[in-house]
Design a protein around this motif. Sequence first.
Motif, PDB file in Angstrom:
ATOM      1  N   VAL A 242       0.832  -1.202   0.000  1.00  0.00           N
ATOM      2  CA  VAL A 242       0.000   0.000   0.000  1.00  0.00           C
ATOM      3  C   VAL A 242       0.868   1.255   0.000  1.00  0.00           C
ATOM      4  O   VAL A 242       0.592   2.227  -0.718  1.00  0.00           O
ATOM      5  CB  VAL A 242      -0.947  -0.010   1.215  1.00  0.00           C
ATOM      6  CG1 VAL A 242      -1.656   1.333   1.366  1.00  0.00           C
ATOM      7  CG2 VAL A 242      -1.970  -1.132   1.074  1.00  0.00           C
ATOM      8  N   ALA A 243       1.954   1.251   0.792  1.00  0.00           N
ATOM      9  CA  ALA A 243       2.809   2.440   0.900  1.00  0.00           C
ATOM     10  C   ALA A 243       3.648   2.662  -0.353  1.00  0.00           C
ATOM     11  O   ALA A 243       3.918   3.812  -0.726  1.00  0.00           O
ATOM     12  CB  ALA A 243       3.720   2.324   2.117  1.00  0.00           C
ATOM     13  N   GLU A 244       4.074   1.572  -1.029  1.00  0.00           N
ATOM     14  CA  GLU A 244       4.981   1.696  -2.170  1.00  0.00           C
ATOM     15  C   GLU A 244       4.266   1.529  -3.510  1.00  0.00           C
ATOM     16  O   GLU A 244       4.921   1.446  -4.552  1.00  0.00           O
ATOM     17  CB  GLU A 244       6.100   0.654  -2.036  1.00  0.00           C
ATOM     18  CG  GLU A 244       6.958   0.870  -0.792  1.00  0.00           C
ATOM     19  CD  GLU A 244       7.982  -0.225  -0.563  1.00  0.00           C
ATOM     20  OE1 GLU A 244       7.950  -1.227  -1.321  1.00  0.00           O
ATOM     21  OE2 GLU A 244       8.808  -0.095   0.359  1.00  0.00           O
ATOM     22  N   TYR A 245       2.950   1.513  -3.480  1.00  0.00           N
ATOM     23  CA  TYR A 245       2.159   1.354  -4.704  1.00  0.00           C
ATOM     24  C   TYR A 245       2.381   2.537  -5.652  1.00  0.00           C
ATOM     25  O   TYR A 245       2.479   3.692  -5.225  1.00  0.00           O
ATOM     26  CB  TYR A 245       0.680   1.248  -4.342  1.00  0.00           C
ATOM     27  CG  TYR A 245      -0.250   1.089  -5.522  1.00  0.00           C
ATOM     28  CD1 TYR A 245      -0.477  -0.156  -6.088  1.00  0.00           C
ATOM     29  CD2 TYR A 245      -0.887   2.197  -6.074  1.00  0.00           C
ATOM     30  CE1 TYR A 245      -1.333  -0.308  -7.173  1.00  0.00           C
ATOM     31  CE2 TYR A 245      -1.745   2.063  -7.164  1.00  0.00           C
ATOM     32  CZ  TYR A 245      -1.959   0.808  -7.706  1.00  0.00           C
ATOM     33  OH  TYR A 245      -2.799   0.673  -8.780  1.00  0.00           O
ATOM     34  N   ASP A 246       2.455   2.243  -6.950  1.00  0.00           N
ATOM     35  CA  ASP A 246       2.621   3.268  -7.984  1.00  0.00           C
ATOM     36  C   ASP A 246       3.835   4.156  -7.704  1.00  0.00           C
ATOM     37  O   ASP A 246       3.781   5.377  -7.814  1.00  0.00           O
ATOM     38  CB  ASP A 246       1.350   4.119  -8.098  1.00  0.00           C
ATOM     39  CG  ASP A 246       1.361   4.997  -9.340  1.00  0.00           C
ATOM     40  OD1 ASP A 246       1.962   4.593 -10.354  1.00  0.00           O
ATOM     41  OD2 ASP A 246       0.784   6.105  -9.301  1.00  0.00           O
ATOM     42  N   TRP A 247       4.939   3.516  -7.338  1.00  0.00           N
ATOM     43  CA  TRP A 247       6.174   4.260  -7.015  1.00  0.00           C
ATOM     44  C   TRP A 247       6.724   4.887  -8.292  1.00  0.00           C
ATOM     45  O   TRP A 247       7.021   4.200  -9.262  1.00  0.00           O
ATOM     46  CB  TRP A 247       7.205   3.329  -6.394  1.00  0.00           C
ATOM     47  CG  TRP A 247       8.368   4.043  -5.789  1.00  0.00           C
ATOM     48  CD1 TRP A 247       9.411   4.613  -6.442  1.00  0.00           C
ATOM     49  CD2 TRP A 247       8.599   4.260  -4.393  1.00  0.00           C
ATOM     50  NE1 TRP A 247      10.294   5.171  -5.559  1.00  0.00           N
ATOM     51  CE2 TRP A 247       9.824   4.971  -4.291  1.00  0.00           C
ATOM     52  CE3 TRP A 247       7.920   3.924  -3.237  1.00  0.00           C
ATOM     53  CZ2 TRP A 247      10.361   5.337  -3.070  1.00  0.00           C
ATOM     54  CZ3 TRP A 247       8.453   4.291  -2.018  1.00  0.00           C
ATOM     55  CH2 TRP A 247       9.662   4.993  -1.942  1.00  0.00           C
ATOM     56  N   THR A 248       6.872   6.209  -8.259  1.00  0.00           N
ATOM     57  CA  THR A 248       7.337   6.946  -9.433  1.00  0.00           C
ATOM     58  C   THR A 248       8.535   7.795  -9.053  1.00  0.00           C
ATOM     59  O   THR A 248       8.517   8.474  -8.019  1.00  0.00           O
ATOM     60  CB  THR A 248       6.219   7.848  -9.996  1.00  0.00           C
ATOM     61  OG1 THR A 248       5.063   7.055 -10.266  1.00  0.00           O
ATOM     62  CG2 THR A 248       6.665   8.528 -11.276  1.00  0.00           C
ATOM     63  N   VAL A 249       9.574   7.747  -9.865  1.00  0.00           N
ATOM     64  CA  VAL A 249      10.776   8.562  -9.660  1.00  0.00           C
ATOM     65  C   VAL A 249      10.853   9.578 -10.789  1.00  0.00           C
ATOM     66  O   VAL A 249      10.800   9.213 -11.976  1.00  0.00           O
ATOM     67  CB  VAL A 249      12.044   7.691  -9.636  1.00  0.00           C
ATOM     68  CG1 VAL A 249      13.283   8.573  -9.422  1.00  0.00           C
ATOM     69  CG2 VAL A 249      11.954   6.636  -8.558  1.00  0.00           C
ATOM     70  N   GLY A 250      10.964  10.836 -10.434  1.00  0.00           N
ATOM     71  CA  GLY A 250      11.098  11.906 -11.412  1.00  0.00           C
ATOM     72  C   GLY A 250      12.303  12.768 -11.098  1.00  0.00           C
ATOM     73  O   GLY A 250      12.756  12.833  -9.960  1.00  0.00           O
ATOM     74  N   GLU A 251      12.822  13.431 -12.112  1.00  0.00           N
ATOM     75  CA  GLU A 251      13.995  14.308 -11.939  1.00  0.00           C
ATOM     76  C   GLU A 251      13.578  15.748 -12.131  1.00  0.00           C
ATOM     77  O   GLU A 251      12.849  16.085 -13.073  1.00  0.00           O
ATOM     78  CB  GLU A 251      15.078  13.933 -12.937  1.00  0.00           C
ATOM     79  CG  GLU A 251      16.398  14.673 -12.705  1.00  0.00           C
ATOM     80  CD  GLU A 251      17.480  14.198 -13.662  1.00  0.00           C
ATOM     81  OE1 GLU A 251      18.653  14.161 -13.257  1.00  0.00           O
ATOM     82  OE2 GLU A 251      17.148  13.862 -14.812  1.00  0.00           O
ATOM     83  N   SER A 252      14.010  16.612 -11.218  1.00  0.00           N
ATOM     84  CA  SER A 252      13.716  18.036 -11.296  1.00  0.00           C
ATOM     85  C   SER A 252      14.934  18.815 -10.813  1.00  0.00           C
ATOM     86  O   SER A 252      15.854  18.242 -10.213  1.00  0.00           O
ATOM     87  CB  SER A 252      12.488  18.374 -10.439  1.00  0.00           C
ATOM     88  OG  SER A 252      12.812  18.280  -9.068  1.00  0.00           O
ATOM     89  N   PRO A 253      14.969  20.128 -11.026  1.00  0.00           N
ATOM     90  CA  PRO A 253      16.121  20.914 -10.568  1.00  0.00           C
ATOM     91  C   PRO A 253      16.315  20.897  -9.058  1.00  0.00           C
ATOM     92  O   PRO A 253      17.415  21.178  -8.582  1.00  0.00           O
ATOM     93  CB  PRO A 253      15.782  22.332 -11.063  1.00  0.00           C
ATOM     94  CG  PRO A 253      14.884  22.121 -12.228  1.00  0.00           C
ATOM     95  CD  PRO A 253      14.066  20.918 -11.883  1.00  0.00           C
TER      96      PRO A 253
END
Length: 444
Positions: A242-253
């Motif tokens: 439940v906590a790690e569902y749909d884990w997405t990593v994005g890069e930003s400044p």
Amino acid sequence: MTTPGVDDAVREKRPVTDRRLHPVTPLRRAWAPVAVLIGWAVHDPDQAQRQLTRLTTTTILVALAVLVPAAALYGFLTWWFTHFAVTDSELRIRTGLVFRRTAHIRLERIQAIDITQPLLARVAGVSKLKLDVIGTDKKDELAFLGADEARALRAELLARAAGFAPETAHEVGEAPSQELLRVPPGVLAVSLVLTGATWGTLAAAVVVPTILWLVTESAWSVLATAVPLIGAAGASSVGRFVAEYDWTVGESPDGLRLDHGLLDRAHETVPPGRVQTVRIVEPLLWRRRGWVRVELDVAGSSNSVLLPVAPREIAASVVARVLPGATVPARAALSRPPRRAGRCVPLWWRGYGLAVTDAVFAARTGLLRRSLALVPHAKVQSVRLAQGPWERLWGVADVHLDTGANKTVTARLRDAQEAAELLRAQAERSRTGRRDARPDRWMA
């Protein structure tokens, strides 16, 4: 021409407006008195059972008639006496109904600001702001704000932490983010099934209460034991899913963005330059599929997971963005301790390994559950050599590296002469790394 002293005086006289949290906040805080009663019942279940059997229907109704208004009043008053304001140099949070507390958070010490939305908060359209600040172990938070207000305040505080002027910080807006990786729910579910901790806690939740019942025949003793074990089993399997569902990593400044959660949605940021150690964990049953888990030690932040599960090659590319210039050493590049190390730690010594590159110190531990720790040379605070009597007899020693996150990485059972040389060389690499390291600034 302007005079610096006059500009400073004008800036100090700029009016500061105190702001309140969202009006739904009292509903969240009204649960505090009820939580006290629940805590008492859990702490002493036998006494709670005796007291409940004595209560009549009339007594329960009277208690509810007193407790509900009291809880509502408590929630309203705590909300009414909570204010926050953003000044030219700090975020100021005033809280407390009886005992007043004022938190002065220097803007330049802010390392990360996370936005979390518990399930009911998502329904109500509000968010919680959690702030990671240098030198503090506990996060300060603003709960709750409107979802749009929370995003705008987060963007303004991060811009101020990056050095933007107060007059323009609110115009910077939220930094754009580019998605790097999304963990499929099916892969996450299979990885949890293949984790030994999941089956271990489930077995304990079944076996221990059964044995306890056969020995004591006490239902309360079994219940007091079974509930925590079942909770641990749920946390290691269903809770993690439940906590790690749909884990997405994005890069930003402003760093790597982590978005995840099925019921409670969390939006976290890995602060740039504050990562002290990266751990690549490889459980036994994951190796055939080539999966790893990536964990972090971050100074001034509680963020500890970068990737819950991912192919090793993809994980290595993400690690390279967290530790610029670093590469994950191949298995063949990790040197084992000498064979005589087996005299100190039989069998398990085969899981130890070491590699030193121009960017990181890499130490591996574990035989069934391998863990490869990567420490940038610039993040090493101190280096120590330890050698007990038995290790001294067999000519081996341990080299410990202490980092800024109050954690230690150890190269186990190295040859004594190699360990002494490693100690000297690592001290020099750390000095050089700190001298050449880039500043830990937002949006740099």
